[in-house]
Write a protein that holds these residues in place. Structure first.
Motif, PDB file in Angstrom:
ATOM      1  N   ALA A  29       0.826  -1.307   0.074  1.00 24.70           N
ATOM      2  CA  ALA A  29       0.187  -0.036   0.099  1.00 24.70           C
ATOM      3  C   ALA A  29       0.750   1.225  -0.040  1.00 24.70           C
ATOM      4  CB  ALA A  29      -0.946  -0.070   1.403  1.00 24.70           C
ATOM      5  N   LYS A  30       0.281   2.280  -0.437  1.00 25.46           N
ATOM      6  CA  LYS A  30       0.939   3.702  -0.526  1.00 25.46           C
ATOM      7  C   LYS A  30       0.161   4.407   0.597  1.00 25.46           C
ATOM      8  CE  LYS A  30       1.631   5.129  -4.840  1.00 25.46           C
ATOM      9  NZ  LYS A  30       1.868   6.199  -5.862  1.00 25.46           N
ATOM     10  N   VAL A  31       0.796   4.963   1.467  1.00 28.35           N
ATOM     11  CA  VAL A  31       0.214   5.729   2.624  1.00 28.35           C
ATOM     12  C   VAL A  31       0.473   7.168   2.655  1.00 28.35           C
ATOM     13  CG1 VAL A  31      -0.452   5.782   5.307  1.00 28.35           C
ATOM     14  CG2 VAL A  31       0.214   3.309   4.022  1.00 28.35           C
ATOM     15  N   GLN A  32      -0.267   8.035   2.815  1.00 28.46           N
ATOM     16  CA  GLN A  32      -0.017   9.267   3.054  1.00 28.46           C
ATOM     17  C   GLN A  32      -0.877   9.851   4.352  1.00 28.46           C
ATOM     18  OE1 GLN A  32      -0.386  11.827  -0.436  1.00 28.46           O
ATOM     19  NE2 GLN A  32       1.714  12.338  -0.596  1.00 28.46           N
ATOM     20  N   ALA A  33      -0.089  10.323   5.323  1.00 30.47           N
ATOM     21  CA  ALA A  33      -0.925  10.672   6.346  1.00 30.47           C
ATOM     22  C   ALA A  33      -0.442  11.989   6.524  1.00 30.47           C
ATOM     23  CB  ALA A  33      -0.443   9.794   7.885  1.00 30.47           C
ATOM     24  N   ASP A  34      -1.324  12.839   7.044  1.00 31.67           N
ATOM     25  CA  ASP A  34      -1.184  14.286   7.134  1.00 31.67           C
ATOM     26  C   ASP A  34      -1.664  14.734   8.333  1.00 31.67           C
ATOM     27  OD1 ASP A  34      -0.546  16.997   5.990  1.00 31.67           O
ATOM     28  OD2 ASP A  34      -2.339  17.447   6.488  1.00 31.67           O
ATOM     29  N   LEU A  35      -0.699  15.234   9.290  1.00 31.66           N
ATOM     30  CA  LEU A  35      -0.931  15.562  10.739  1.00 31.66           C
ATOM     31  C   LEU A  35      -1.943  16.725  10.927  1.00 31.66           C
ATOM     32  CD1 LEU A  35       1.901  15.441  13.094  1.00 31.66           C
ATOM     33  CD2 LEU A  35      -0.211  14.075  13.288  1.00 31.66           C
ATOM     34  N   ALA A  36      -1.731  17.726  10.050  1.00 34.96           N
ATOM     35  CA  ALA A  36      -2.329  18.889  10.120  1.00 34.96           C
ATOM     36  C   ALA A  36      -4.080  18.597   9.846  1.00 34.96           C
ATOM     37  CB  ALA A  36      -1.997  20.060   9.301  1.00 34.96           C
ATOM     38  N   THR A  37      -4.394  17.832   8.862  1.00 37.83           N
ATOM     39  CA  THR A  37      -5.705  17.761   8.521  1.00 37.83           C
ATOM     40  C   THR A  37      -6.302  16.326   9.334  1.00 37.83           C
ATOM     41  OG1 THR A  37      -4.988  16.499   6.673  1.00 37.83           O
ATOM     42  CG2 THR A  37      -5.692  18.861   6.448  1.00 37.83           C
TER      43      THR A  37
END
Ligand SMILES: [Cu+2]
Length: 72
Positions: A29-37
């Motif tokens: 899997a490709k995972v992108q986690a954005d803390l701000a949102t």
């Protein structure tokens, strides 16, 4: 593209825990986690939203599905 809002993902440690939980379900899997949102976006060919949601929940977080913002 599967997207969740994970409001209890509050620091870099959380991001890595959530990312590892997703990769445990689908190592490709490709995972992108954005803390701000608090958004976690996942591209996975080998899994589905339910399995990924369960894995994030088992890691101690509360994923809320985000529907319809992206369509690949
Ligand atoms: Cu944290």
């Amino acid at each position: 593209m599967i997207a969740f809002e994970v409001n209890d993902m509050t620091c870099g440690h959380c991001v890595s825990t959530v990312t590892k939980a997703v990769l445990a379900v689908d190592p490709g899997a490709k995972v992108q986690a954005d803390l701000a949102t608090h958004r976690v976006e996942i591209e996975s060919a080998g899994s589905d939203a339910t399995a990924l949601s369960d894995a994030i929940r088992e890691a101690g977080y509360t994923p809320v599905p985000v529907a319809g913002l992206h369509s690949d």
